[in-house]
Design a protein around this motif. Structure first.
Motif, PDB file in Angstrom:
ATOM      1  N   THR A 249     -15.203  29.611   6.548  1.00 17.05           N
ATOM      2  CA  THR A 249     -15.588  29.722   5.139  1.00 17.05           C
ATOM      3  C   THR A 249     -15.268  31.102   4.580  1.00 17.05           C
ATOM      4  O   THR A 249     -14.664  31.232   3.506  1.00 17.05           O
ATOM      5  CB  THR A 249     -17.089  29.420   4.969  1.00 17.05           C
ATOM      6  N   VAL A 250     -15.666  32.145   5.307  1.00 17.20           N
ATOM      7  CA  VAL A 250     -15.456  33.520   4.827  1.00 17.20           C
ATOM      8  C   VAL A 250     -13.971  33.860   4.733  1.00 17.20           C
ATOM      9  O   VAL A 250     -13.550  34.616   3.852  1.00 17.20           O
ATOM     10  CB  VAL A 250     -16.205  34.512   5.743  1.00 17.20           C
ATOM     11  N   SER A 251     -13.165  33.281   5.634  1.00 16.21           N
ATOM     12  CA  SER A 251     -11.729  33.588   5.656  1.00 16.21           C
ATOM     13  C   SER A 251     -10.973  33.041   4.439  1.00 16.21           C
ATOM     14  O   SER A 251      -9.811  33.374   4.226  1.00 16.21           O
ATOM     15  CB  SER A 251     -11.090  33.035   6.935  1.00 16.21           C
ATOM     16  N   LEU A 252     -11.635  32.219   3.628  1.00 19.92           N
ATOM     17  CA  LEU A 252     -11.001  31.687   2.418  1.00 19.92           C
ATOM     18  C   LEU A 252     -10.862  32.751   1.339  1.00 19.92           C
ATOM     19  O   LEU A 252     -10.194  32.525   0.320  1.00 19.92           O
ATOM     20  CB  LEU A 252     -11.817  30.508   1.871  1.00 19.92           C
ATOM     21  N   SER A 253     -11.491  33.893   1.540  1.00 18.30           N
ATOM     22  CA  SER A 253     -11.444  34.965   0.545  1.00 18.30           C
ATOM     23  C   SER A 253     -11.381  36.314   1.253  1.00 18.30           C
ATOM     24  O   SER A 253     -11.849  36.452   2.389  1.00 18.30           O
ATOM     25  CB  SER A 253     -12.692  34.900  -0.349  1.00 18.30           C
TER      26      SER A 253
ATOM     27  N   HIS B 241     -19.400  28.692   0.255  1.00 19.59           N
ATOM     28  CA  HIS B 241     -18.149  28.014  -0.112  1.00 19.59           C
ATOM     29  C   HIS B 241     -18.038  27.912  -1.635  1.00 19.59           C
ATOM     30  O   HIS B 241     -16.944  28.135  -2.209  1.00 19.59           O
ATOM     31  CB  HIS B 241     -18.112  26.628   0.534  1.00 19.59           C
ATOM     32  N   LYS B 242     -19.135  27.594  -2.283  1.00 21.02           N
ATOM     33  CA  LYS B 242     -19.126  27.499  -3.736  1.00 21.02           C
ATOM     34  C   LYS B 242     -18.815  28.853  -4.368  1.00 21.02           C
ATOM     35  O   LYS B 242     -18.017  28.954  -5.323  1.00 21.02           O
ATOM     36  CB  LYS B 242     -20.482  26.993  -4.228  1.00 21.02           C
ATOM     37  N   LEU B 243     -19.432  29.922  -3.866  1.00 26.02           N
ATOM     38  CA  LEU B 243     -19.186  31.276  -4.372  1.00 26.02           C
ATOM     39  C   LEU B 243     -17.714  31.650  -4.247  1.00 26.02           C
ATOM     40  O   LEU B 243     -17.104  32.179  -5.187  1.00 26.02           O
ATOM     41  CB  LEU B 243     -20.058  32.278  -3.612  1.00 26.02           C
ATOM     42  N   ILE B 244     -17.132  31.365  -3.092  1.00 22.05           N
ATOM     43  CA  ILE B 244     -15.747  31.750  -2.833  1.00 22.05           C
ATOM     44  C   ILE B 244     -14.763  30.916  -3.638  1.00 22.05           C
ATOM     45  O   ILE B 244     -13.797  31.435  -4.209  1.00 22.05           O
ATOM     46  CB  ILE B 244     -15.462  31.654  -1.322  1.00 22.05           C
ATOM     47  N   THR B 245     -14.991  29.600  -3.703  1.00 21.46           N
ATOM     48  CA  THR B 245     -14.054  28.734  -4.435  1.00 21.46           C
ATOM     49  C   THR B 245     -14.138  28.966  -5.939  1.00 21.46           C
ATOM     50  O   THR B 245     -13.110  28.937  -6.637  1.00 21.46           O
ATOM     51  CB  THR B 245     -14.335  27.251  -4.126  1.00 21.46           C
ATOM     52  N   GLU B 246     -15.332  29.202  -6.478  1.00 23.81           N
ATOM     53  CA  GLU B 246     -15.453  29.497  -7.899  1.00 23.81           C
ATOM     54  C   GLU B 246     -14.749  30.796  -8.254  1.00 23.81           C
ATOM     55  O   GLU B 246     -14.119  30.919  -9.315  1.00 23.81           O
ATOM     56  CB  GLU B 246     -16.927  29.568  -8.307  1.00 23.81           C
ATOM     57  N   GLU B 247     -14.827  31.768  -7.348  1.00 18.17           N
ATOM     58  CA  GLU B 247     -14.129  33.033  -7.566  1.00 18.17           C
ATOM     59  C   GLU B 247     -12.624  32.805  -7.605  1.00 18.17           C
ATOM     60  O   GLU B 247     -11.911  33.355  -8.456  1.00 18.17           O
ATOM     61  CB  GLU B 247     -14.481  34.008  -6.440  1.00 18.17           C
ATOM     62  N   ALA B 248     -12.107  31.956  -6.692  1.00 15.97           N
ATOM     63  CA  ALA B 248     -10.676  31.680  -6.648  1.00 15.97           C
ATOM     64  C   ALA B 248     -10.211  30.991  -7.935  1.00 15.97           C
ATOM     65  O   ALA B 248      -9.152  31.297  -8.483  1.00 15.97           O
ATOM     66  CB  ALA B 248     -10.356  30.814  -5.434  1.00 15.97           C
ATOM     67  N   ILE B 249     -11.029  30.051  -8.443  1.00 10.10           N
ATOM     68  CA  ILE B 249     -10.704  29.346  -9.675  1.00 10.10           C
ATOM     69  C   ILE B 249     -10.683  30.328 -10.862  1.00 10.10           C
ATOM     70  O   ILE B 249      -9.771  30.291 -11.700  1.00 10.10           O
ATOM     71  CB  ILE B 249     -11.720  28.220  -9.939  1.00 10.10           C
ATOM     72  N   ASN B 250     -11.663  31.218 -10.898  1.00 11.16           N
ATOM     73  CA  ASN B 250     -11.726  32.198 -11.991  1.00 11.16           C
ATOM     74  C   ASN B 250     -10.531  33.141 -11.942  1.00 11.16           C
ATOM     75  O   ASN B 250      -9.986  33.528 -12.982  1.00 11.16           O
ATOM     76  CB  ASN B 250     -13.024  32.990 -11.916  1.00 11.16           C
ATOM     77  N   ASN B 251     -10.127  33.510 -10.714  1.00  5.89           N
ATOM     78  CA  ASN B 251      -8.982  34.409 -10.572  1.00  5.89           C
ATOM     79  C   ASN B 251      -7.697  33.746 -11.049  1.00  5.89           C
ATOM     80  O   ASN B 251      -6.865  34.360 -11.716  1.00  5.89           O
ATOM     81  CB  ASN B 251      -8.827  34.859  -9.128  1.00  5.89           C
TER      82      ASN B 251
END
Length: 459
Positions: free
Chosen positions: A359-363, A445-455
């Motif tokens: 999970t952490v490695s996604l960001s 996972h939600k925190l990381i994926t939302e950040e990726a979408i915002n980026n």
């Protein structure tokens, strides 16, 4: 003639007594099993409560909350509610703060018979045991067997003392290792990141004998250290980062206390049996029974053992015999199951660590502590840590307060500054219930994926 009559009466009484005892034994031993008498009520009460349905997201306890009719109600896991804990609470906060080792609860649910305990009301009512000691010698024998079986500590020909969890044992060790008539108190040090209770407890009980002096590395190159009485508390594996540590200071005026609470094969490779002067362990992180409050120290020196014993007598008049009895039962169950509890616990913690890493490695916003493989004598192979905690770091410059970053994402951890580290670190507990861990991963996972979408949206 009179003697003959008397002898006949005695013989008749003896035969009658034997027959009555045989009938009594036959009555209570039916179909190859003992027929319960006074313990049957307790057994029925325990099994009735254990059978209460809580949908897998909670438990009912004999001494838990009750409703009308004296029926215990379900004690629900985090984020679950309802009479049977089946209702999930959306948007609830993931609790990754405490160190409750409830990940071991499913193991004991599978081993009910070997771990169950029924105690008579008259059991061990005295302050001391038959040898006038506050500590169970039979429990000490079982502890030595467990250490020999696991290979994590040399305990034969060593003294063993018990306390109310490792917290009390550590306190007793600091008292025992402090000099008697020194002109200044011994300096108690720990290396950053350190277990917060070591600092808090030492400061709370600070006296003319000892004083907490912070990070060990601050004192390492001081010229006056060679003549100063030092007590170093070495938490290995470390809490919060799981690293195997060694004492920084050595010399005639230095004493080390090794806190080995997590030195078990489900948390770390066991490279060799530890053979330090004072080694502290706890039932909590071995079997998961934190509420039993039972810890112990393995000690080389008899004088240190005697001083720790005096501290326990003055502090709490020994240790609860009920706690020692339960520990005795649980540790015998551990031995009976062979490697069972360690295999279960290792696979659980290994799986959790791997899911967290994935999970952490996604960001690149977060990072975790190093996890270098080592040879483990227990499993006879090279393996990584399967740590009790994640030592998470927020890598971005603007994320100076990592706790606040996670709190905004509905995740509660423990602030890095409590461990003497920077605010860019947070400790996340991996030892709580499966529900707690699953919700933690979901929130991360939600925190990381939302950040990726915002980026991506910003591009």
């Amino acid at each position: 003639m009179m003697k003959s009559i008397v002898s006949s009466k005695y013989l008749a009484c003896l035969v009658g007594s034997i027959i009555l005892n045989l009938l009594f034994i036959i009555n209570i031993y039916v179909s190859g099993q003992w027929k319960l008498s006074w313990s049957s009520r307790a057994a029925i009460e325990a099994e009735t409560v254990a059978a209460i349905y809580c949908s897998g997201h909670g438990r009912a306890y004999l001494d838990g909350l009750v409703v009308v009719g004296n029926k215990p109600v379900c004690d629900c896991n985090t984020c679950f509610t309802g009479p049977d804990c089946s209702q999930f609470i959306p948007h609830c906060t993931a609790n990754a703060d405490g160190g409750d080792p409830l990940f071991l609860e499913p193991f004991w649910m599978q081993h009910l018979a070997s771990s169950a305990l029924v105690v008579a009301g008259w059991h061990q009512m005295s302050y001391t045991y038959g040898d006038k000691s506050f500590f169970s010698e039979e429990l000490a024998k079982v502890v030595r067997k467990v250490h020999a079986s696991v290979g994590n500590a040399v305990s034969q020909n060593r003294f063993i003392i018990f306390g109310a969890g490792s917290t009390q044992v550590l306190s007793a060790a600091v008292f025992a290792l402090s000099p008697e008539n020194a002109s200044s108190p011994a300096k108690v040090v720990t290396s950053v990141p350190y277990y917060p209770v070591d600092k808090q407890q030492t400061q709370y009980f600070s006296s003319q004998k000892f004083k907490y002096e912070g990070d060990a590395y601050r004192w390492k190159n001081r010229s006056d250290c060679s003549s100063t009485n030092m007590i170093e508390i070495v938490t290995s594996p470390n809490n919060p980062d799981g690293q195997l540590k060694k004492a920084i200071f050595h010399g005639p005026n230095v004493k080390a206390i090794y806190d080995h609470a997590y030195y078990w094969p489900h948390f770390t490779p066991i490279p060799a049996p530890s053979d330090e002067d004072v080694m502290v362990f706890t039932l909590s992180k071995l079997t998961g029974h934190a509420g039993t409050r039972l810890g112990w120290a393995v000690i080389k020196d008899e004088t240190v053992f005697n001083r720790m014993t005096i501290h326990m007598q003055m502090n709490s008049m020994g240790v609860s015999k009920d706690a020692q009895l339960r520990a005795f039962k649980l540790l015998n169950a551990v031995l009976e199951e062979g490697t069972g509890i360690f295999d279960f616990a290792y696979q659980t913690m290994k799986s959790r660590w791997e899911r967290l890493v994935q999970t952490v490695s996604l960001s690149n916003r977060f990072s975790l502590q190093e996890n270098n493989p080592q040879y483990c004598t227990f499993y006879n192979k090279v393996r990584q840590l399967s740590p009790a905690y994640a030592w998470l770091k927020c890598e971005r410059e603007e994320d100076k307060d990592c706790y606040a970053v996670l709190e905004a994402a509905n995740i509660i951890g423990r602030q890095g500054n409590l461990f003497g580290a920077e605010d860019g670190y947070v400790r996340l507990s991996l030892v709580r219930t499966q529900d707690d861990f699953d919700i933690l991963i979901e929130r991360l996972h939600k925190l990381i994926t939302e950040e990726a979408i915002n980026n991506r949206g910003g591009w």
